[in-house]
Design a protein around this motif. Structure first.
Motif, mmCIF file in Angstrom:
data_model
loop_
_atom_site.group_PDB
_atom_site.id
_atom_site.type_symbol
_atom_site.label_atom_id
_atom_site.label_comp_id
_atom_site.label_asym_id
_atom_site.label_seq_id
_atom_site.Cartn_x
_atom_site.Cartn_y
_atom_site.Cartn_z
ATOM 1 N N SER A 14 2.490 -2.263 5.582
ATOM 2 C CA SER A 14 1.956 -3.077 4.498
ATOM 3 C C SER A 14 3.045 -3.924 3.859
ATOM 4 O O SER A 14 2.862 -5.122 3.608
ATOM 5 C CB SER A 14 1.317 -2.160 3.448
ATOM 6 N N SER A 66 -0.685 4.191 -1.044
ATOM 7 C CA SER A 66 -1.717 5.195 -1.300
ATOM 8 C C SER A 66 -1.601 6.430 -0.415
ATOM 9 O O SER A 66 -2.141 7.489 -0.763
ATOM 10 C CB SER A 66 -3.110 4.578 -1.119
ATOM 11 N N ASP A 80 0.824 -1.208 0.000
ATOM 12 C CA ASP A 80 0.000 0.000 0.000
ATOM 13 C C ASP A 80 0.864 1.266 0.000
ATOM 14 O O ASP A 80 1.553 1.557 0.972
ATOM 15 C CB ASP A 80 -0.906 -0.010 1.238
#
Length: 229
Positions: free
Chosen positions: A108, A91, A89
């Protein structure tokens, strides 16, 4: 002589009639299927169990069919690396603070590779050339560091420092819970024994250690922000 319909005559006479339904004569190969099979092999037999012959057998195809899609074991490893990296991840970079983005990415990253520890020694030193998902992750992270004020020439070193910690911590997730238990040598090592027993808490020891180390790295690397190289 019994009558023959036009359709039956066409089929019998030319052999080009409608194909009978059923399973294809060979498995349909694609890169996603090769990646899944490779991950399954490694999870069951370790990295040494991942050979082109074993992979072809896993996919129920001839080795020659496999080589139509991947030229070598290195190509298979690039597919695996790219798949695993695509699960990490990133993001939070660009949407949250640099500190929170690093936390999200690092946790992550660790969790993804904790599920695939046999591949860590290989992927950790595998060149990223021709690995689009892996390069996309590094591009996002690098931009996040640059936007946060890191000197460009120190970004890769900072990422490597974090990755070294992340990969090592992924192993720690699978370590036995009593790895530091001194056993019969407890009295001879009183300070370490006391530290081990006082560290016991409600959370997983691996998570506690990872959180502590990650915060130290974030704090230390954060001091580089805004500095010239």
């Amino acid at each position: 002589m019994p009558a023959v319909s036009a359709e039956e005559g066409h089929t019998a006479g030319t052999g080009t009639g409608r194909r009978r339904a059923g399973r294809p004569s060979a498995a349909v190969l694609d890169k996603a299927g090769i990646t899944t099979a490779a991950l399954d092999l490694v999870s069951r037999k370790g990295y040494d169990g991942l050979t082109m012959a074993a992979l072809a057998k896993q996919l129920e195809v001839a080795p020659s069919a496999l080589y139509n899609h991947v030229a070598s074991k290195r190509d298979v490893l690039l597919l695996v690396e790219d798949h695993l990296t695509s699960l990490v991840d990133v993001s939070a970079f660009g949407s949250k603070s640099w500190e929170d983005a690093v936390r999200t990415w690092a946790w992550s990253y660790r969790d993804v590779f904790a599920e695939h520890t046999p591949l860590i020694p290989v992927i950790a030193v595998l060149p990223v050339t021709d690995a689009p998902q892996t390069l996309a992750m590094y591009e996002t992270v690098s931009k996040g560091f640059l936007d946060a004020g890191f000197p460009e020439e120190r970004i890769v070193s900072a990422i490597v420092a974090l990755e070294s910690f992340i990969f090592g911590s992924a192993y720690d997730v699978t370590a036995p819970g009593d790895i530091f238990e001194p056993g019969s040598m407890a009295d001879a090592n009183p300070h370490f024994t006391a530290a081990v027993r006082s560290s016991a808490g409600p959370g997983r020891p691996a998570d506690t250690a990872f959180g502590l180390g990650l915060e130290a790295l974030i704090s230390g690397l954060g001091a580089l922000r805004g500095q010239a190289g």
